[in-house]
Design a protein around this motif. Structure first.
Motif, PDB file in Angstrom:
ATOM      1  N   ALA A   1      -3.037 -29.713 109.811  1.00  0.00           N
ATOM      2  CA  ALA A   1      -2.818 -30.369 108.517  1.00  0.00           C
ATOM      3  C   ALA A   1      -1.661 -31.362 108.589  1.00  0.00           C
ATOM      4  O   ALA A   1      -1.731 -32.465 108.031  1.00  0.00           O
ATOM      5  N   LEU A   2      -0.588 -30.988 109.287  1.00  0.00           N
ATOM      6  CA  LEU A   2       0.543 -31.906 109.437  1.00  0.00           C
ATOM      7  C   LEU A   2       0.147 -33.144 110.243  1.00  0.00           C
ATOM      8  O   LEU A   2       0.598 -34.261 109.947  1.00  0.00           O
ATOM      9  N   ALA A   3      -0.690 -32.951 111.268  1.00  0.00           N
ATOM     10  CA  ALA A   3      -1.142 -34.091 112.064  1.00  0.00           C
ATOM     11  C   ALA A   3      -1.924 -35.077 111.200  1.00  0.00           C
ATOM     12  O   ALA A   3      -1.753 -36.300 111.308  1.00  0.00           O
ATOM     13  N   ALA A   4      -2.794 -34.537 110.338  1.00  0.00           N
ATOM     14  CA  ALA A   4      -3.565 -35.407 109.442  1.00  0.00           C
ATOM     15  C   ALA A   4      -2.667 -36.117 108.434  1.00  0.00           C
ATOM     16  O   ALA A   4      -2.859 -37.293 108.129  1.00  0.00           O
ATOM     17  N   LYS A   5      -1.654 -35.413 107.952  1.00  0.00           N
ATOM     18  CA  LYS A   5      -0.769 -35.978 106.929  1.00  0.00           C
ATOM     19  C   LYS A   5       0.168 -37.040 107.501  1.00  0.00           C
ATOM     20  O   LYS A   5       0.377 -38.095 106.888  1.00  0.00           O
ATOM     21  N   HIS A   6       0.724 -36.780 108.686  1.00  0.00           N
ATOM     22  CA  HIS A   6       1.762 -37.663 109.228  1.00  0.00           C
ATOM     23  C   HIS A   6       1.239 -38.609 110.311  1.00  0.00           C
ATOM     24  O   HIS A   6       1.996 -39.470 110.783  1.00  0.00           O
TER      25      HIS A   6
ATOM     26  N   VAL B   1       7.016 -39.129 114.183  1.00  0.00           N
ATOM     27  CA  VAL B   1       6.726 -38.465 115.453  1.00  0.00           C
ATOM     28  C   VAL B   1       5.383 -38.970 115.946  1.00  0.00           C
ATOM     29  O   VAL B   1       4.394 -38.971 115.201  1.00  0.00           O
ATOM     30  N   ARG B   2       5.330 -39.409 117.187  1.00  0.00           N
ATOM     31  CA  ARG B   2       4.081 -39.962 117.717  1.00  0.00           C
ATOM     32  C   ARG B   2       3.134 -38.877 118.206  1.00  0.00           C
ATOM     33  O   ARG B   2       1.918 -39.001 118.098  1.00  0.00           O
ATOM     34  N   ALA B   3       3.680 -37.794 118.780  1.00  0.00           N
ATOM     35  CA  ALA B   3       2.831 -36.726 119.317  1.00  0.00           C
ATOM     36  C   ALA B   3       3.598 -35.414 119.304  1.00  0.00           C
ATOM     37  O   ALA B   3       4.841 -35.394 119.327  1.00  0.00           O
ATOM     38  N   VAL B   4       2.843 -34.320 119.255  1.00  0.00           N
ATOM     39  CA  VAL B   4       3.410 -32.973 119.370  1.00  0.00           C
ATOM     40  C   VAL B   4       2.710 -32.285 120.534  1.00  0.00           C
ATOM     41  O   VAL B   4       1.484 -32.173 120.556  1.00  0.00           O
ATOM     42  N   TYR B   5       3.503 -31.842 121.504  1.00  0.00           N
ATOM     43  CA  TYR B   5       2.967 -31.162 122.681  1.00  0.00           C
ATOM     44  C   TYR B   5       3.086 -29.657 122.486  1.00  0.00           C
ATOM     45  O   TYR B   5       4.167 -29.147 122.150  1.00  0.00           O
ATOM     46  N   THR B   6       1.980 -28.935 122.732  1.00  0.00           N
ATOM     47  CA  THR B   6       1.990 -27.488 122.525  1.00  0.00           C
ATOM     48  C   THR B   6       1.087 -26.787 123.532  1.00  0.00           C
ATOM     49  O   THR B   6       0.103 -27.361 124.027  1.00  0.00           O
ATOM     50  N   THR B   7       1.443 -25.544 123.839  1.00  0.00           N
ATOM     51  CA  THR B   7       0.636 -24.676 124.706  1.00  0.00           C
ATOM     52  C   THR B   7       0.217 -23.463 123.869  1.00  0.00           C
ATOM     53  O   THR B   7       0.796 -22.384 123.989  1.00  0.00           O
ATOM     54  N   PRO B   8      -0.767 -23.610 123.008  1.00  0.00           N
ATOM     55  CA  PRO B   8      -1.033 -22.595 121.977  1.00  0.00           C
ATOM     56  C   PRO B   8      -1.670 -21.310 122.476  1.00  0.00           C
ATOM     57  O   PRO B   8      -1.503 -20.264 121.848  1.00  0.00           O
ATOM     58  N   HIS B   9      -2.429 -21.363 123.554  1.00  0.00           N
ATOM     59  CA  HIS B   9      -3.120 -20.150 124.002  1.00  0.00           C
ATOM     60  C   HIS B   9      -2.121 -19.101 124.479  1.00  0.00           C
ATOM     61  O   HIS B   9      -2.097 -17.971 123.990  1.00  0.00           O
ATOM     62  N   HIS B  10      -1.302 -19.464 125.452  1.00  0.00           N
ATOM     63  CA  HIS B  10      -0.177 -18.636 125.891  1.00  0.00           C
ATOM     64  C   HIS B  10       1.008 -19.582 126.045  1.00  0.00           C
ATOM     65  O   HIS B  10       1.088 -20.309 127.036  1.00  0.00           O
ATOM     66  N   GLN B  11       1.895 -19.567 125.059  1.00  0.00           N
ATOM     67  CA  GLN B  11       3.005 -20.512 125.063  1.00  0.00           C
ATOM     68  C   GLN B  11       3.797 -20.382 126.361  1.00  0.00           C
ATOM     69  O   GLN B  11       4.088 -19.286 126.826  1.00  0.00           O
ATOM     70  N   TYR B  12       4.093 -21.537 126.934  1.00  0.00           N
ATOM     71  CA  TYR B  12       4.870 -21.535 128.165  1.00  0.00           C
ATOM     72  C   TYR B  12       6.328 -21.798 127.830  1.00  0.00           C
ATOM     73  O   TYR B  12       6.636 -22.805 127.193  1.00  0.00           O
ATOM     74  N   PRO B  13       7.242 -20.896 128.195  1.00  0.00           N
ATOM     75  CA  PRO B  13       7.069 -19.764 129.099  1.00  0.00           C
ATOM     76  C   PRO B  13       6.900 -18.401 128.437  1.00  0.00           C
ATOM     77  O   PRO B  13       6.729 -17.397 129.115  1.00  0.00           O
TER      78      PRO B  13
END
Length: 468
Positions: A268-273, A241-253
């Motif tokens: 941790a997963l980003a560092a590992k993979h 996986v090249r990138a993970v997109y997230t809206t962590p403050h208030h997940q949309y929608p």
């Protein structure tokens, strides 16, 4: 100087002062070459703030009534303008309606836009005029594709203080809203055919931006704690996986916040993979119960996080100012992409926004808007709970912040059909199926409350109940 002002007038004080000085010039009381008192002296004589005086004089200089000479002062211009712009009041157009034709009235429960009626537009307009004057011709030429250097410096300091980042101005790029930032992030990170994991249900304009640069999307489900880490791990086990997109403050929608434990697990997963987290923090300013968790970008020196935000949610959607924060390697590719598609931003607007941030104007507006939007959230919640039929067919959790509720219809309710019936009665809302194919999406819809006053929310709830 005898310049009568009316503090109780609907006309702003600076505009009254502009008109009064222009009238004195036209009547000959102030002649070409006459020197005006200093701004502090004039403010004391008139009993107003120096900022009002400075704003008025800047306006008169821009219109040609006055000239400003560094180290000497401000003087009546020897060549006065041909048109009396300063004293002109705009005429309001009278809207005529055909007899017997009802004026259409449509309410929208949008996706969570701020109320542009609350925006500090007068302050922004004054700052914009000052920016135009100060930048002059040289400053309004082609510039840095990263955006105005003053705004990048001010914004970097703001993000470091308010959100715990450790950014430098050279790690920021100013964009035309967060949508451009999402596109640039995708262009900087992803090659055609590479995989980007996205929340589902999720923010489909971001999906469109990633698809535009050739990414393959992999939906990852969310629950009451946000992005499901176990589901993401199964995706990672199948391939890179090249990138993970997230809206962590208030997940949309759905408006849920990514829990602290899951944030740490995702990092941790980003560092590992070796993938990059694209953190879309679109409404960080809007928290009510307590301060939110710091962004994931506040850890790790931006090693594995690209941070995206927007001032459009803070000011108004039409004021397109967003930003992207990343390490130098990623930012360099984003800047190259920006220079290709847009070359640069708008220097005057960006400099004006920098002034409002530096003066604390936007921070004061955010505090005011938080109080207003919290009240509107509570008003909508109380009306939904009091409506006998809606409380039987809808469930929801009250979010700790943000600009919208995520309403979940009970089993058997066709939300898409409901939205069509509501539209026929003058209420627009987007069914949750627009955010993804999962049952969680199909059975819900987003009800933005921030852009509606209490009376408008009352009408929206009534129409929602009639069309259910």
């Amino acid at each position: 100087m005898d310049l009568p002002l009316e503090p109780d007038s609907a006309t702003p004080l600076y505009r009254q002062l502009v008109q009064a000085i222009a009238r004195d010039i036209r009547r000959g009381r102030l002649r070409p070459g006459d020197a005006l008192p200093g701004t502090r002296t004039l403010a004391e004589e008139l009993g107003i703030t120096r900022k009002v005086v400075v704003t008025a004089l800047d306006e008169l200089v821009s219109q040609g009534w006055l000239i400003s000479q560094p180290a000497r002062g401000t003087f009546v211009s020897p060549a006065l303008p041909a048109h009396a712009v300063a004293d002109a009041e705009p005429r309001r157009a009278e809207v005529r309606q055909a007899p017997g034709v009802a004026r259409p009235s449509v309410l929208t429960l949008n996706d969570g836009s701020p109320d542009a009626r609350l925006a500090p537009l007068e302050a922004l307009a004054r700052a914009y005029r000052r920016a135009l004057l100060r930048l002059s011709r040289k400053g309004l030429g082609y510039g840095d594709a990263r955006g105005d250097g003053v705004l990048r410096e001010v914004l970097s300091s703001f993000l470091n203080q308010a959100r715990g980042l450790s950014s430098r101005p050279e790690q920021l790029i100013i964009t035309r809203g967060s949508q451009m930032a999402l596109l640039l992030a995708g262009k900087a990170l992803v090659r055609p055919g590479e995989l980007v994991a996205v929340e589902s249900p999720g923010y489909t304009p971001a999906w469109d931006a990633f698809r535009f640069v050739g990414a393959e999307l992999c939906p990852v489900p969310v629950d009451h704690e946000g992005l499901r880490i176990d589901a993401l791990e199964r995706v990672l086990a199948r391939g890179r996986v090249r990138a993970v997109y997230t809206t962590p403050h208030h997940q949309y929608p759905t408006t849920v916040s990514l829990s602290a434990a899951r944030r740490l697990a995702l990092l941790a997963l980003a560092a590992k993979h070796g993938f990059t987290i694209i953190e879309d923090d679109y409404d960080y300013e809007y928290y009510y119960a307590s301060r939110p968790l710091l962004p994931m970008a506040s850890t790790g020196e931006l090693r594995s996080v690209v941070y995206i935000g927007s001032l459009s949610k803070l000011i108004a959607p039409g004021i397109r100012v967003g930003y992207l924060v990343a390490n130098e390697q990623i930012l360099e590719r984003a800047v190259a992409a920006r220079a290709t598609v847009d070359r640069q931003g708008e220097p005057a607007l960006e400099r004006a926004v920098a002034e409002l941030l530096e003066d604390g104007e936007l921070q004061r507006h955010a505090r005011k808007a938080r109080r207003v939007y919290e009240g509107r959230r509570d008003h909508l919640v109380s009306r939904l709970r009091a409506h006998r039929h809606l409380r039987e067919v809808l469930e929801f959790d009250v979010p700790s912040g943000g600009l919208a509720l995520w309403l979940r219809a009970r089993e058997g309710v066709d939300v898409e059909a409901w939205s069509r019936r509501a539209a026929g009665q003058g209420l627009l809302f987007t069914p949750g199926s627009a955010h993804g194919a999962e049952r969680l999406a199909r059975q819900g819809f987003r009800a933005g409350y921030a852009a509606l006053e209490p009376r408008e929310l009352d009408a929206a709830v009534t129409l929602l109940g009639k069309s259910a």
